[in-house]
Design a protein around this motif. Sequence first.
Motif, PDB file in Angstrom:
ATOM      1  N   PHE A 103      31.805  -0.073  10.426  1.00  0.00           N
ATOM      2  CA  PHE A 103      30.536  -0.257   9.737  1.00  0.00           C
ATOM      3  C   PHE A 103      29.354  -0.128  10.701  1.00  0.00           C
ATOM      4  O   PHE A 103      28.310   0.401  10.343  1.00  0.00           O
ATOM      5  CB  PHE A 103      30.530  -1.618   9.036  1.00  0.00           C
ATOM      6  N   ASP A 104      29.525  -0.608  11.937  1.00  0.00           N
ATOM      7  CA  ASP A 104      28.468  -0.432  12.936  1.00  0.00           C
ATOM      8  C   ASP A 104      28.281   1.050  13.268  1.00  0.00           C
ATOM      9  O   ASP A 104      27.160   1.498  13.532  1.00  0.00           O
ATOM     10  CB  ASP A 104      28.800  -1.207  14.212  1.00  0.00           C
ATOM     11  N   GLY A 105      29.378   1.812  13.253  1.00  0.00           N
ATOM     12  CA  GLY A 105      29.278   3.251  13.508  1.00  0.00           C
ATOM     13  C   GLY A 105      28.470   3.962  12.449  1.00  0.00           C
ATOM     14  O   GLY A 105      27.730   4.913  12.746  1.00  0.00           O
ATOM     15  N   MET A 106      28.576   3.516  11.199  1.00  0.00           N
ATOM     16  CA  MET A 106      27.751   4.081  10.134  1.00  0.00           C
ATOM     17  C   MET A 106      26.272   3.856  10.431  1.00  0.00           C
ATOM     18  O   MET A 106      25.449   4.764  10.302  1.00  0.00           O
ATOM     19  CB  MET A 106      28.127   3.442   8.791  1.00  0.00           C
ATOM     20  N   ALA A 107      25.945   2.629  10.847  1.00  0.00           N
ATOM     21  CA  ALA A 107      24.550   2.308  11.168  1.00  0.00           C
ATOM     22  C   ALA A 107      24.053   3.125  12.356  1.00  0.00           C
ATOM     23  O   ALA A 107      22.910   3.607  12.370  1.00  0.00           O
ATOM     24  CB  ALA A 107      24.421   0.817  11.473  1.00  0.00           C
ATOM     25  N   VAL A 108      24.915   3.293  13.349  1.00  0.00           N
ATOM     26  CA  VAL A 108      24.568   4.093  14.532  1.00  0.00           C
ATOM     27  C   VAL A 108      24.256   5.528  14.128  1.00  0.00           C
ATOM     28  O   VAL A 108      23.284   6.131  14.594  1.00  0.00           O
ATOM     29  CB  VAL A 108      25.719   4.044  15.565  1.00  0.00           C
ATOM     30  N   SER A 109      25.082   6.083  13.258  1.00  0.00           N
ATOM     31  CA  SER A 109      24.865   7.459  12.807  1.00  0.00           C
ATOM     32  C   SER A 109      23.569   7.596  12.020  1.00  0.00           C
ATOM     33  O   SER A 109      22.810   8.552  12.204  1.00  0.00           O
ATOM     34  CB  SER A 109      26.051   7.921  11.960  1.00  0.00           C
ATOM     35  N   LEU A 110      23.302   6.635  11.142  1.00  0.00           N
ATOM     36  CA  LEU A 110      22.069   6.678  10.348  1.00  0.00           C
ATOM     37  C   LEU A 110      20.852   6.563  11.250  1.00  0.00           C
ATOM     38  O   LEU A 110      19.867   7.275  11.069  1.00  0.00           O
ATOM     39  CB  LEU A 110      22.077   5.554   9.314  1.00  0.00           C
ATOM     40  N   LEU A 111      20.908   5.644  12.226  1.00  0.00           N
ATOM     41  CA  LEU A 111      19.783   5.470  13.145  1.00  0.00           C
ATOM     42  C   LEU A 111      19.578   6.716  13.995  1.00  0.00           C
ATOM     43  O   LEU A 111      18.444   7.101  14.287  1.00  0.00           O
ATOM     44  CB  LEU A 111      20.033   4.254  14.043  1.00  0.00           C
ATOM     45  N   GLY A 112      20.673   7.368  14.378  1.00  0.00           N
ATOM     46  CA  GLY A 112      20.582   8.576  15.199  1.00  0.00           C
ATOM     47  C   GLY A 112      20.318   9.830  14.407  1.00  0.00           C
ATOM     48  O   GLY A 112      20.288  10.927  14.975  1.00  0.00           O
ATOM     49  N   GLY A 113      20.129   9.683  13.098  1.00  0.00           N
ATOM     50  CA  GLY A 113      19.834  10.840  12.258  1.00  0.00           C
ATOM     51  C   GLY A 113      20.967  11.844  12.180  1.00  0.00           C
ATOM     52  O   GLY A 113      20.745  13.006  11.852  1.00  0.00           O
ATOM     53  N   GLY A 114      22.208  11.403  12.476  1.00  0.00           N
ATOM     54  CA  GLY A 114      23.351  12.311  12.436  1.00  0.00           C
ATOM     55  C   GLY A 114      23.411  13.274  13.599  1.00  0.00           C
ATOM     56  O   GLY A 114      24.341  14.076  13.703  1.00  0.00           O
ATOM     57  N   ASN A 115      22.443  13.199  14.503  1.00  0.00           N
ATOM     58  CA  ASN A 115      22.411  14.070  15.678  1.00  0.00           C
ATOM     59  C   ASN A 115      23.260  13.472  16.795  1.00  0.00           C
ATOM     60  O   ASN A 115      23.147  12.272  17.080  1.00  0.00           O
ATOM     61  CB  ASN A 115      20.962  14.231  16.151  1.00  0.00           C
ATOM     62  N   PRO A 116      24.129  14.249  17.446  1.00  0.00           N
ATOM     63  CA  PRO A 116      25.011  13.690  18.488  1.00  0.00           C
ATOM     64  C   PRO A 116      24.272  12.930  19.586  1.00  0.00           C
ATOM     65  O   PRO A 116      24.716  11.853  20.003  1.00  0.00           O
ATOM     66  CB  PRO A 116      25.722  14.931  19.041  1.00  0.00           C
ATOM     67  N   ILE A 117      23.145  13.475  20.053  1.00  0.00           N
ATOM     68  CA  ILE A 117      22.386  12.773  21.095  1.00  0.00           C
ATOM     69  C   ILE A 117      21.763  11.508  20.519  1.00  0.00           C
ATOM     70  O   ILE A 117      21.724  10.454  21.170  1.00  0.00           O
ATOM     71  CB  ILE A 117      21.305  13.687  21.699  1.00  0.00           C
ATOM     72  N   GLY A 118      21.259  11.601  19.300  1.00  0.00           N
ATOM     73  CA  GLY A 118      20.704  10.424  18.645  1.00  0.00           C
ATOM     74  C   GLY A 118      21.763   9.345  18.467  1.00  0.00           C
ATOM     75  O   GLY A 118      21.486   8.148  18.622  1.00  0.00           O
ATOM     76  N   ILE A 119      22.982   9.745  18.146  1.00  0.00           N
ATOM     77  CA  ILE A 119      24.091   8.801  17.992  1.00  0.00           C
ATOM     78  C   ILE A 119      24.401   8.130  19.330  1.00  0.00           C
ATOM     79  O   ILE A 119      24.651   6.922  19.385  1.00  0.00           O
ATOM     80  CB  ILE A 119      25.330   9.524  17.435  1.00  0.00           C
ATOM     81  N   LEU A 120      24.380   8.895  20.411  1.00  0.00           N
ATOM     82  CA  LEU A 120      24.610   8.333  21.746  1.00  0.00           C
ATOM     83  C   LEU A 120      23.584   7.250  22.058  1.00  0.00           C
ATOM     84  O   LEU A 120      23.934   6.132  22.469  1.00  0.00           O
ATOM     85  CB  LEU A 120      24.545   9.449  22.791  1.00  0.00           C
ATOM     86  N   LEU A 121      22.315   7.562  21.850  1.00  0.00           N
ATOM     87  CA  LEU A 121      21.246   6.604  22.151  1.00  0.00           C
ATOM     88  C   LEU A 121      21.322   5.388  21.232  1.00  0.00           C
ATOM     89  O   LEU A 121      21.119   4.245  21.670  1.00  0.00           O
ATOM     90  CB  LEU A 121      19.882   7.285  22.019  1.00  0.00           C
ATOM     91  N   ILE A 134      18.974  -1.683  10.229  1.00  0.00           N
ATOM     92  CA  ILE A 134      19.671  -0.898   9.208  1.00  0.00           C
ATOM     93  C   ILE A 134      18.848  -0.854   7.923  1.00  0.00           C
ATOM     94  O   ILE A 134      18.759   0.185   7.256  1.00  0.00           O
ATOM     95  CB  ILE A 134      21.064  -1.488   8.943  1.00  0.00           C
ATOM     96  N   PHE A 135      18.246  -1.984   7.577  1.00  0.00           N
ATOM     97  CA  PHE A 135      17.421  -2.042   6.366  1.00  0.00           C
ATOM     98  C   PHE A 135      16.272  -1.043   6.445  1.00  0.00           C
ATOM     99  O   PHE A 135      16.021  -0.288   5.500  1.00  0.00           O
ATOM    100  CB  PHE A 135      16.872  -3.458   6.172  1.00  0.00           C
ATOM    101  N   PHE A 136      15.581  -1.026   7.570  1.00  0.00           N
ATOM    102  CA  PHE A 136      14.434  -0.122   7.696  1.00  0.00           C
ATOM    103  C   PHE A 136      14.872   1.342   7.769  1.00  0.00           C
ATOM    104  O   PHE A 136      14.130   2.227   7.335  1.00  0.00           O
ATOM    105  CB  PHE A 136      13.587  -0.509   8.909  1.00  0.00           C
ATOM    106  N   ILE A 137      16.065   1.581   8.321  1.00  0.00           N
ATOM    107  CA  ILE A 137      16.608   2.935   8.265  1.00  0.00           C
ATOM    108  C   ILE A 137      16.891   3.311   6.818  1.00  0.00           C
ATOM    109  O   ILE A 137      16.647   4.434   6.366  1.00  0.00           O
ATOM    110  CB  ILE A 137      17.898   3.035   9.099  1.00  0.00           C
ATOM    111  N   GLY A 138      17.418   2.339   6.063  1.00  0.00           N
ATOM    112  CA  GLY A 138      17.748   2.585   4.655  1.00  0.00           C
ATOM    113  C   GLY A 138      16.533   2.918   3.814  1.00  0.00           C
ATOM    114  O   GLY A 138      16.642   3.631   2.812  1.00  0.00           O
ATOM    115  N   ILE A 139      15.373   2.384   4.186  1.00  0.00           N
ATOM    116  CA  ILE A 139      14.148   2.697   3.435  1.00  0.00           C
ATOM    117  C   ILE A 139      13.273   3.666   4.230  1.00  0.00           C
ATOM    118  O   ILE A 139      12.049   3.616   4.159  1.00  0.00           O
ATOM    119  CB  ILE A 139      13.356   1.425   3.082  1.00  0.00           C
TER     120      ILE A 139
END
Length: 352
Positions: free
Chosen positions: A278-296, A329-334
Amino acid sequence: MMNNSSRIKALAVPVVSVLAGLILGAVIMVVSGYSPVEGYQAMLRGAFGRTYNIGEVFRSATPLILTGLGFSVASTAGFFNIGLAGQALAGWISAIWLALTFPDLPKIILVPLCIVIGALAGALWAGIAGFFKAQFGTSEVIVTIMLNYTILYISNHLVRYVLTDNKDATPKISENASLRTEFLRNLSGGSRLNMGLFLALIMIVVIWIFMKKTTVGFEMRAVGMNPFASEYAGMSAKKNIVLAMMISGALAGLGGVVEGLGTFENLYILDAAPAIGFDGMAVSLLGGGNPIGILLSAILFGTLKTGGLKMSSVDIPNEIVDVVVASIIFFIGISFAIRYIMDKFSPKKGEV
């Protein structure tokens, strides 16, 4: 292609989301009678105050990179893979089982075998949902949620009655199967940082090349954007649905392998599916699905999780960290609302 304005907005949304989450966490601390300044200072000390802590930040981020990449692949193909936790657990179980069954195999053989079997287990577990989605149009969300619980109970049964004699945890794996190395242990002050980090970094490059530079990756993206048009163009939507889910599951399975062979070096009774899903889902959403964004994003989550443990030193409950993460996660969701506000107050083309 995105213009400069679109790129700025794409970068600004996660930044604003993180800042808003931190501010909301600070407000909750104040309302609860705690000092946010002391709390965040303690968090930073807990994350970067010692070499050991820095190692634990990257150790915590490693499986999140892999599960985040897994969610990104499925999302790009148009699916919401909420079963990452179960797929990670499938990889964890398989890797530990193989490691305990053949403890004396040479490390150069045993570790790659465990990695491969863990990825395959995650892929097969996700492939179940992909198959039902492709053949019957079944909701992947419902199926993967059910599969999360199924693998959880399977795992606990295996730990208690197959891999042990009614115990709560399996024995530790042999050194030949461990992802930990003396070099990384010394480099990180004795932390649990392990070779899984390099596996995650390799997967970042592999997935970027696969999704951006290969025909199969292009087909997955096309199916995600419009499955009907893709089918009309001669692409098999069903094949790409199953393939996308299996690749997503394989990456999640690798996250479980890293937890099993690197972080804990065993398998134990779990109350819930691993949080890395579930944390990985949040990481992906925050990183915009971009591999570098996911790393950060994974490093940020590793900082919050590891540093948050230190907040208890100033009498702030660890649950505050969960509130901060949930707020982000909430602010990413909105994020649509954040984009709307940015559009509202940004100057229009032609305005002075």
